[in-house]
Design an enzyme around this catalytic site. Sequence first.
Site, short mmCIF file in Angstrom:
data_model
loop_
_atom_site.label_atom_id
_atom_site.label_comp_id
_atom_site.label_asym_id
_atom_site.label_seq_id
_atom_site.Cartn_x
_atom_site.Cartn_y
_atom_site.Cartn_z
CB ALA A 141 25.81 28.08 -67.54
CB SER A 196 19.96 32.25 -71.33
OG SER A 196 20.55 33.33 -70.62
N GLY A 197 21.95 32.07 -73.60
CA GLY A 197 22.92 32.81 -74.40
C GLY A 197 24.27 32.13 -74.54
CG LEU A 198 27.62 34.72 -75.45
CD1 LEU A 198 28.56 35.84 -75.02
CD2 LEU A 198 27.98 34.23 -76.83
CB SER A 230 31.99 43.99 -74.44
OG SER A 230 31.45 44.80 -75.47
CE1 TYR A 269 27.93 44.99 -70.74
CE2 TYR A 269 28.88 46.02 -72.68
CZ TYR A 269 28.52 44.88 -71.98
OH TYR A 269 28.77 43.64 -72.53
#
Length: 340
Positions: free
Chosen positions: A57, A59-61, A196, A221
């Site tokens: 939490a 950074s980013g999303l 994703s 990934y």
Amino acid sequence: MAAAAAAVIVAAALGGGLLLLARRLWPAAAAGKGSATAAAAAALCRMEGKTVIITGANSGLGRAAAAELLRRRARVIMACRDPARAEEAARELRAEMGLSSRERGGGGGRGELVVRQLDLASLGSVRRFCQQVLQEEPRLDVLINNAGIFQCPYMKTEDGFEMQFGVNHLGHFLLTNLLLGLLKSSAPSRIVVVSSKLYKYGEINFDDLNSELNYNKSFAYSRSKLANILFTRELARRLENTGVTVNVLHPGIVRTNLGRHIHIPLLAKPLFNLVSWAFFKTPLEGAQTSIYLASSPEVEGVSGKYFGNCKEEQLLPNAMDDLVARKLWDISEVMVGLLK
């Protein structure tokens, strides 16, 4: 002749630049017009009295989701690998929200923000984090499995697992299982899993889950993101009639630091930056589906589904195989030490 060609090139460059600018700014203008609607929707999704854990939490999303859920007055636990970076992000968020610098110091019905150390590449860290949560938190309303690592060189976690599979799947698998009791006692509660669209290229090779025979960072990934979906669907089956729901999402292509292991040639970086600014989502835009699944009354009771842009989407066959999902669950239990 040369001057005319140069003029054409300059005109094309200017035209392309203006087109990119328009693509970026027009959606922003539309979003501005809809701000009243968004505010009204947020008011319907207030989270007072609810506790939310968000992995990654700082950074980013994850940071964007934390900010929005704080605005909706939730108590947000930032579960992050790097305590220093997490504390810095927390200070910034508290300043943005006008919260007290004290850990529980929102007051006045505002949100609260807590920082806790969690390294998903260490099963020991996961266990210590969960032990602390179970000791200190009387309830857990939402768990957002957001953190991830993307296309890194071959490396292993503290426990000897391939890093992408270990962090993206196994770390969250153990985390979720250890917190299930608290989620059940807090029901109705929700689990949100960030996957994703690249899952479509994934395959669960049970003979080489650790990628020791063959490693391709892109396929690894995709495998981990496919595992997220299979885990979600099997967990939803196991959680029927418990009051705990679990759903999985893809955020789209977002401008975050997730791609830090991707090498972009120096000369190509300006073009890449321009294209990403014009066409990629901002972290706040990318986090909307996580926020929706965590807070919206529209998905109350919905479980085992796959979402994108706040709408349910269909999965490809490789993510719909229930036998593979159950086998992956059984093997994952052994790998993380839930079963001996």
